[in-house]
Design an enzyme around this catalytic site. Structure first.
Site, PDB file in Angstrom:
ATOM      1  N   THR A   1      41.685  33.608  39.270  1.00  0.00           N
ATOM      2  CA  THR A   1      42.343  34.708  38.543  1.00  0.00           C
ATOM      3  C   THR A   1      42.500  35.906  39.461  1.00  0.00           C
ATOM      4  OG1 THR A   1      41.632  33.985  36.358  1.00  0.00           O
ATOM      5  CG2 THR A   1      42.087  36.330  36.616  1.00  0.00           C
TER       6      THR A   1
ATOM      7  N   ASN B   1      47.061  22.515  34.579  1.00  0.00           N
ATOM      8  CA  ASN B   1      45.786  22.324  33.897  1.00  0.00           C
ATOM      9  C   ASN B   1      45.911  21.565  32.580  1.00  0.00           C
ATOM     10  OD1 ASN B   1      47.212  24.839  33.573  1.00  0.00           O
ATOM     11  ND2 ASN B   1      45.645  25.454  32.114  1.00  0.00           N
TER      12      ASN B   1
ATOM     13  N   GLN C   1      43.446  23.476  40.011  1.00  0.00           N
ATOM     14  CA  GLN C   1      43.195  22.183  39.367  1.00  0.00           C
ATOM     15  C   GLN C   1      43.242  21.016  40.347  1.00  0.00           C
ATOM     16  OE1 GLN C   1      42.161  21.614  36.384  1.00  0.00           O
ATOM     17  NE2 GLN C   1      42.406  23.650  35.498  1.00  0.00           N
TER      18      GLN C   1
ATOM     19  N   SER D   1      39.137  28.164  42.526  1.00  0.00           N
ATOM     20  CA  SER D   1      37.854  28.571  41.929  1.00  0.00           C
ATOM     21  C   SER D   1      36.826  27.472  42.161  1.00  0.00           C
ATOM     22  CB  SER D   1      37.996  28.752  40.410  1.00  0.00           C
ATOM     23  OG  SER D   1      38.731  29.902  40.108  1.00  0.00           O
TER      24      SER D   1
ATOM     25  N   THR E   1      29.517  43.636  48.096  1.00  0.00           N
ATOM     26  CA  THR E   1      28.442  42.867  48.732  1.00  0.00           C
ATOM     27  C   THR E   1      28.615  41.374  48.440  1.00  0.00           C
ATOM     28  OG1 THR E   1      26.967  44.748  48.495  1.00  0.00           O
ATOM     29  CG2 THR E   1      25.932  42.597  48.858  1.00  0.00           C
TER      30      THR E   1
ATOM     31  N   CYS F   1      45.896  26.334  16.272  1.00  0.00           N
ATOM     32  CA  CYS F   1      44.729  26.598  15.439  1.00  0.00           C
ATOM     33  C   CYS F   1      43.473  26.811  16.258  1.00  0.00           C
ATOM     34  CB  CYS F   1      44.520  25.446  14.471  1.00  0.00           C
ATOM     35  SG  CYS F   1      45.578  25.611  13.039  1.00  0.00           S
TER      36      CYS F   1
END
Lengths: 384, 205
Positions: A73, A152, A180, A200, A238, A326
């Site tokens: 992100t 994804n 992904q 990530s 850091t 939903c």
């Protein structure tokens, strides 16, 4: 806190590999600031350096092309921020796609409020970006082209090599969100000639909250944050030594037997697909079957609603995700599936199984045992 | 740090919702050969749910009920609960059932799931309307019952009328701040604005 379930939501996140957990336990005693010159500082810096090499080895880039940060992100935001700076300096526009991760889709919405021009290429019914449309959108004015490597939700693998070629033929920079794809595809950053790549650690059995942006030498860079010299002043703060070290171990593990793992994931995925098609009537397999991430299977069950399926599976100890509105609270079904032109009922009844390193054929068999009665039961109470 | 268990819920919904979701009452199964006296069907597939309700009426009371839904856990549990609540009720009582009454019986629903619970009572009212019409009876209820304007937050037209009448609301912004109307999916905002204008005119504001 330990849970004993069949976890098939590896595209959402993965567990940490036992080797990563062990390594991070060793690293937790190394508390020095990696920027300090004394021995404790040098110990921490060594861990960061080791990890940088491991990540570079996995991705086919040079160690000094790795910028550690909090994950994809942040990386995606950083790249679009670079484009925003370049556009402020010399004008131009960005071209990306309708199926990118929200870290890009929402950033695009924000940039548009600032007056930045962004064009979006659409996808075909299989969820693959229409490369001819992308080619028309990219012009000599284009500063950045961004296309994700694998989606994804649908698992659709994009033609990033061609997208990169198109970008470069117009003098534009190319970025891919590879989040992904790590540990599921062979990636060679330098050979691919990409300019930027996001990832990530928690999608490939590393810790959460850490990841990196890979930047080709010489590609433009502007910091997203200010306040320190780390990562050549591009990403201050850091070093999270322990997490970075964990990511390095995860990278080593992902590089090991990658081809075998891709094969194994695909075999489990295909066994699941075939089993579902055999045991449940009237199902729709979503997304490209030819170009699909090896562990991802997205299926729609007409006349059964996705959140109900998800919760019924959860009660049986099977963890998956759904594209149904939903389950999101947004009242809108998955924009990725809707972008393929999918019927709204199919999107509401979609379930994503994402298999990973710790799934086995027994898991697949268990899902194939518990799923058919759930679908039958929901369909029996359905108006559809 | 607090105990882990105090933050870990057993399930995303209450135990009552879970019970009605796993074991829904009064499902309209084909083999039941249920012949309804009144029939109602409502829903929008765009929201991902659709509802069908059939009722039996004896001595002005609902003697039996069956239902089907294409919907999520909240929709299934709400309709199941509603079907238990209305058995034995007079038509007037049944017509006055609100989503809030059902939700309370369920022990609550997450805020964003509230709109999933409004279909059951809507379909029930449609079934009562159908019963009265098909038996040639006068319908004393239609038009006299609050109509949900904002499904997400459960705000009805009578509440809006009262707020306008008592000078608590003069525009959409005030209504949204006071009731939360329009802060979910936002689809009702145009309708709410129209109603405010109508009631302002009606009460000479």
């Amino acid at each position: 806190m330990k849970s004993d379930t069949v976890y098939m939501d590896n595209n959402a996140t993965t567990c940490m590999a036992p080797e990563v957990i062990d390594g991070m336990h060793e690293a937790e005693k190394i508390y020095g600031n990696a920027s300090s010159m004394h021995q404790r500082g040098r110990e921490a810096a060594a861990l960061v350096g080791l990890s940088r090499e491991s990540v570079a080895r996995l991705l086919g880039c040079d160690a000094d092309e790795v910028i550690f940060n909090s994950g994809a992100t942040e990386s995606n935001n950083a790249v679009f921020n670079i484009a925003r700076h370049l556009i402020a300096l010399k004008g131009g526009k960005i071209v990306t796609t309708t199926i990118e991760h929200p870290a890009i889709i929402e950033t695009v919405k924000y940039l548009r409020t600032e007056g930045v021009r962004v064009d979006l290429a659409e996808v075909d019914p299989e969820g693959i970006v229409k490369i001819d449309q992308l080619e028309k959108l990219v012009d000599d004015d284009t500063v950045l082209v961004s296309v994700m490597m694998g989606n994804n939700e649908s698992g659709a693998i994009q033609n990033v090599m061609e997208a990169c070629r198109i970008a470069h033929s117009h003098g534009a920079l190319f970025h891919t969100d590879a989040t992904q794809a790590i540990g599921k595809m062979n990636i060679d950053f330098n050979k691919s000639a990409f300019d930027y790549m996001s990832l990530s650690a928690h999608k490939f059995y590393g810790p959460k909250g850490v990841g990196c942006l890979i930047v080709k030498k010489g590609a433009p860079l502007f910091p997203l944050m200010h306040g320190g010299h780390q990562e050549n002043g591009i990403r201050p703060g850091t070093y999270n030594t322990q997490a970075i070290y964990g990511m390095g171990i995860a990278a080593d593990l992902a590089a090991r037997n990658l081809d075998d793992e891709i094969q194994r994931l695909w075999e489990m995925r295909e066994a699941l697909r075939k089993g579902i098609e055999e045991r449940i009537e009237d199902v729709v397999i979503n997304g490209s079957q030819e170009h699909c991430l090896p562990g991802t299977l997205n299926v729609s069950f007409p006349r059964a609603e996705g959140e109900s399926i998800l919760l019924m599976l959860d009660l049986k100890g099977v963890e998956v995700s759904t594209g149904s509105a939903c389950a999101t609270g947004s009242l809108e079904p998955s924009y990725v599936l809707m972008a393929t032109g999918m019927d709204v009922e199919l999107a509401h009844g979609s379930i994503r199984f994402s298999l990973g390193r710790y799934n086995t054929m027994e898991d697949v068999q268990y899902v194939l045992d518990v799923l058919p009665p759930i679908i039958r039961n929901l369909r029996e109470m359905s108006t559809r | 740090m607090s105990d882990f268990k105090s933050f870990m819920t057993d399930w995303v919904y209450t135990d009552t919702v879970k019970d009605h979701f796993i074991n829904p009452r009064n499902i309209w199964r084909k083999e039941d050969e249920f012949e309804p006296d009144g029939f109602g069907e409502v829903g929008s597939l765009a929201c991902g749910d659709q509802m069908r309700v059939g009722i039996k009426v004896a001595d002005g009371k609902i003697s039996d009920i069956r239902w089907l839904t294409y919907g999520c856990a909240s929709a299934i549990a709400s309709t199941s609960m509603m079907s238990e609540m209305v058995k034995g009720m007079t038509l007037a009582e049944a017509y006055a059932i609100t989503p809030a009454m059902i939700t309370n019986k369920l022990g609550g629903l997450p805020e964003h799931k509230f709109h999933c619970s409004v279909l059951g009572d809507k379909a029930l009212r449609a079934a009562i309307d159908d019963y009265l019409e098909s038996t040639g009876q006068e319908n004393p209820f239609k038009g006299h019952v609050a109509k949900i304007v904002c499904e997400c937050k459960g705000v009805n037209d009578q509440q809006i009328e009262e707020l306008v009448k008592t000078d608590k609301v003069a525009n959409l912004q005030q209504l949204m701040e006071l009731t939360g109307l329009g802060t979910g999916c936002g689809k009702c905002k145009a309708e709410a604005e129209r109603l405010i204008a109508e009631f302002r005119h009606l009460y000479g504001k």
